[in-house]
Every structure is written in C-alpha cells, then in structure tokens.
Write an enzyme that holds these catalytic residues in place. Sequence first.
Site, PDB file in Angstrom:
ATOM      1  N   ASP A 135       0.825  -1.209   0.000  1.00  0.00           N
ATOM      2  CA  ASP A 135       0.000   0.000   0.000  1.00  0.00           C
ATOM      3  C   ASP A 135       0.861   1.261   0.000  1.00  0.00           C
ATOM      4  OD1 ASP A 135      -2.405   1.356  -0.038  1.00  0.00           O
ATOM      5  OD2 ASP A 135      -2.619   1.370   2.145  1.00  0.00           O
TER       6      ASP A 135
ATOM      7  N   HIS B 289       1.903   3.510  -9.109  1.00  0.00           N
ATOM      8  CA  HIS B 289       1.680   2.079  -9.335  1.00  0.00           C
ATOM      9  C   HIS B 289       2.832   1.483 -10.143  1.00  0.00           C
ATOM     10  CE1 HIS B 289      -2.140   2.282  -7.433  1.00  0.00           C
ATOM     11  NE2 HIS B 289      -2.714   3.018  -8.361  1.00  0.00           N
TER      12      HIS B 289
ATOM     13  N   LEU C  81      10.246 -20.663  -5.134  1.00  0.00           N
ATOM     14  CA  LEU C  81       9.396 -19.671  -4.466  1.00  0.00           C
ATOM     15  C   LEU C  81       7.966 -19.809  -4.971  1.00  0.00           C
ATOM     16  CD1 LEU C  81       9.188 -17.083  -2.626  1.00  0.00           C
ATOM     17  CD2 LEU C  81       9.468 -15.756  -4.732  1.00  0.00           C
TER      18      LEU C  81
HETATM   19  C1  IPE Z   1      -5.494  -2.763   0.006  1.00  0.00           C
HETATM   20  O1  IPE Z   1      -5.163  -1.416  -0.116  1.00  0.00           O
HETATM   21  C2  IPE Z   1      -5.455  -3.431  -1.327  1.00  0.00           C
HETATM   22  C3  IPE Z   1      -4.156  -3.493  -1.997  1.00  0.00           C
HETATM   23  C4  IPE Z   1      -3.015  -3.059  -1.554  1.00  0.00           C
HETATM   24  C5  IPE Z   1      -4.173  -4.141  -3.266  1.00  0.00           C
HETATM   25  P1  IPE Z   1      -6.275  -0.255  -0.195  1.00  0.00           P
HETATM   26  O2  IPE Z   1      -5.549   1.019  -0.352  1.00  0.00           O
HETATM   27  O3  IPE Z   1      -7.274  -0.594  -1.239  1.00  0.00           O
HETATM   28  O4  IPE Z   1      -6.981  -0.383   1.226  1.00  0.00           O
HETATM   29  P2  IPE Z   1      -7.783   0.708   2.073  1.00  0.00           P
HETATM   30  O5  IPE Z   1      -8.788   1.316   1.140  1.00  0.00           O
HETATM   31  O6  IPE Z   1      -6.796   1.725   2.542  1.00  0.00           O
HETATM   32  O7  IPE Z   1      -8.373  -0.048   3.206  1.00  0.00           O
HETATM   33  C1  IPE Z   2      -1.856   0.180  -3.301  1.00  0.00           C
HETATM   34  O1  IPE Z   2      -1.598   1.541  -3.317  1.00  0.00           O
HETATM   35  C2  IPE Z   2      -2.101  -0.395  -4.668  1.00  0.00           C
HETATM   36  C3  IPE Z   2      -3.513  -0.703  -4.952  1.00  0.00           C
HETATM   37  C4  IPE Z   2      -4.486  -0.665  -4.100  1.00  0.00           C
HETATM   38  C5  IPE Z   2      -3.836  -1.095  -6.323  1.00  0.00           C
HETATM   39  P1  IPE Z   2      -2.774   2.630  -3.255  1.00  0.00           P
HETATM   40  O2  IPE Z   2      -3.197   2.926  -4.643  1.00  0.00           O
HETATM   41  O3  IPE Z   2      -3.846   2.174  -2.345  1.00  0.00           O
HETATM   42  O4  IPE Z   2      -1.990   3.852  -2.640  1.00  0.00           O
HETATM   43  P2  IPE Z   2      -2.543   4.892  -1.571  1.00  0.00           P
HETATM   44  O5  IPE Z   2      -2.993   4.104  -0.389  1.00  0.00           O
HETATM   45  O6  IPE Z   2      -3.666   5.628  -2.224  1.00  0.00           O
HETATM   46  O7  IPE Z   2      -1.368   5.771  -1.268  1.00  0.00           O
HETATM   47 MG    MG Z   3      -4.158   2.409  -0.372  1.00  0.00          MG
END
Ligand code: IPE
Ligand code: IPE
Ligand code: MG
Length: 250
Positions: A17, A34, A128
């Site tokens: 995240d 991303h 792995l």
């Molecule tokens: C969880 O992250 C999903 C992934 C990292 C793929 P999110 O950014 O979607 O989660 P919330 O919304 O902060 O709970």
């Molecule tokens: C995690 O990073 C990747 C996905 C959920 C696809 P985020 O896109 O949730 O990044 P933040 O949390 O908004 O910084």
């Molecule tokens: Mg996020």
Amino acid sequence: MTSPAARVPRHIAIIMDGNGRWAQQRHRPRIIGHRAGARAVKSCVEFCLDNGVQALTLFAFSSENWNRPSDEVGGLMKLFLGALEREVDELHRLGARLRFIGERARFAPEILARMQAAESLTAGNARLQLSIAASYGGRQDIAQAARALAEEVAAGRLRADQIDESAISARVALADLPPPDLFIRTGGELRISNFLLWQLAYTELWFTDTLWPDVDAATLRRALDDYAGRERRFGLTSAQVAGHATGGTT
Ligand code: IPE
Ligand code: IPE
Ligand code: MG
C-alpha cells in the site's frame, strides 16, 4: 534451540500500500506510483529468493479496488498486462511458481489468458511460491468455500457434520501452502482491508509507514528481524512453547 533457518518466515503475505501517496508527494498522477510499485515487487521477490522464504503472497488489487475511478482501474489493468508480458519469463528462470488468487472472471480475456499461461509455464517450479491476489477479497474467498461445501452436501458427497476447520481450510485460497507466518502492510494504515481473513488467524503482523514503492531489502530485513524475535504461542503459555522447543514436557 531454534535454528536460524527456523526463524525465517516460510510464507510472507504483503499488502503493498501507498503507491498513490508516493505519486502525490511527487505531484505526479497516481499511476506513476503504481508503476514504481511494480518495480518494488521485483526487489521483494529477489529478497525472498535470497533469504530462503518459500512462499510470498502479494495483494495487488482488491475486490473493492474495482470501484476506483475508471482511469485508475484501466491504468492498473494495462500495468498488470504489461508486467505479465515482461516479467513472467524471468520469474520462471528464477524458479518461481506463479499463481493468481481472486475472482478472475472479472478480468479481460487477454489478461486471463496471460495469467493461465504464466501458471502453466511455472507450474513445476519450487524455489518460491509466488501468489498474486488480484480481484481478491477475503470475505469473497470464505463465501466461495462455503458455497463449495454446500454444493458437496447437496450432491451427497459430504455430510454437514463433516464441515470443520480443516474442510474450510482446504477450500479457501492458498490451501496447499502453510498459512502466512508474517503479514506486512506498508503505507502506514493499520488494517487488513479484506486480505486473507481466514488464513491470517495466527499470522504475525508487521506494519511500516514506508510507502510501497520505497520498500527495499533494508525494509524487509527489519520485518524479518522483528519476526525472528517474536514468540508464537498459538494460544499456549510461554512455558509450554519453550517446552516444545527443547523437546521437553510441561
Ligand atoms: C489494500 O489497499 C489493497 C491493496 C493493496 C491491493 P487499499 O488502499 O485498497 O486499502 P484501504 O482502502 O486503505 O483499506
Ligand atoms: C496500493 O496503493 C495499490 C492498490 C491498491 C492497487 P494505493 O493505490 O492504495 O496507494 P494509496 O494508499 O492511495 O497511497
Ligand atoms: Mg491504499
């Protein structure tokens, strides 16, 4: 005494995240974050290979992430397809077995075909176990296990009184792997966000403020060092656990 190898988690599960915030900090569009996140995946895989971690499960896209703005979802799908096109051969060469967990029917046919091809190509690898959770939700995972069990009961292959924890464990995602020993969430949020709900029951949790694209071997080393110092009791007392470690009885 526990050998150093026994202190390395066999299975690590990661919520990657913070990609969006990483990009925002640089005044760039979220998709740039991303892309940087995809690069961090490579160094994470290398770290696991170098450190004898046998299984790595990465949360790449949740069931709920489909509800993000369509340009972000579209960008992520493009990135996903590109990564499947570019990275699979190298992962195969490194000895990784690649698998995808989640509701695959929601992906476009070209992505689906690439996922299946990657799974077949790498099916014989054992260095792995790399599982990518994409369009994955923990509740959905448990619901599909419940549905599978109900169908078996309806077909007369199973009795309701045979449904126990192991029957559910056998029907959720990653059934053939040991449950995660270590869960890592980057990006500072202290929640599970519908990741592996059933499988994480006794997993050690580790959180860091580091945003996923900034994660490197040093970050992961800190997580492993912290894990090595934990005492996993699984509901027992500390004395009982020590007794097991020395082969004694308590
Ligand atoms: C969880 O992250 C999903 C992934 C990292 C793929 P999110 O950014 O979607 O989660 P919330 O919304 O902060 O709970
Ligand atoms: C995690 O990073 C990747 C996905 C959920 C696809 P985020 O896109 O949730 O990044 P933040 O949390 O908004 O910084
Ligand atoms: Mg996020």
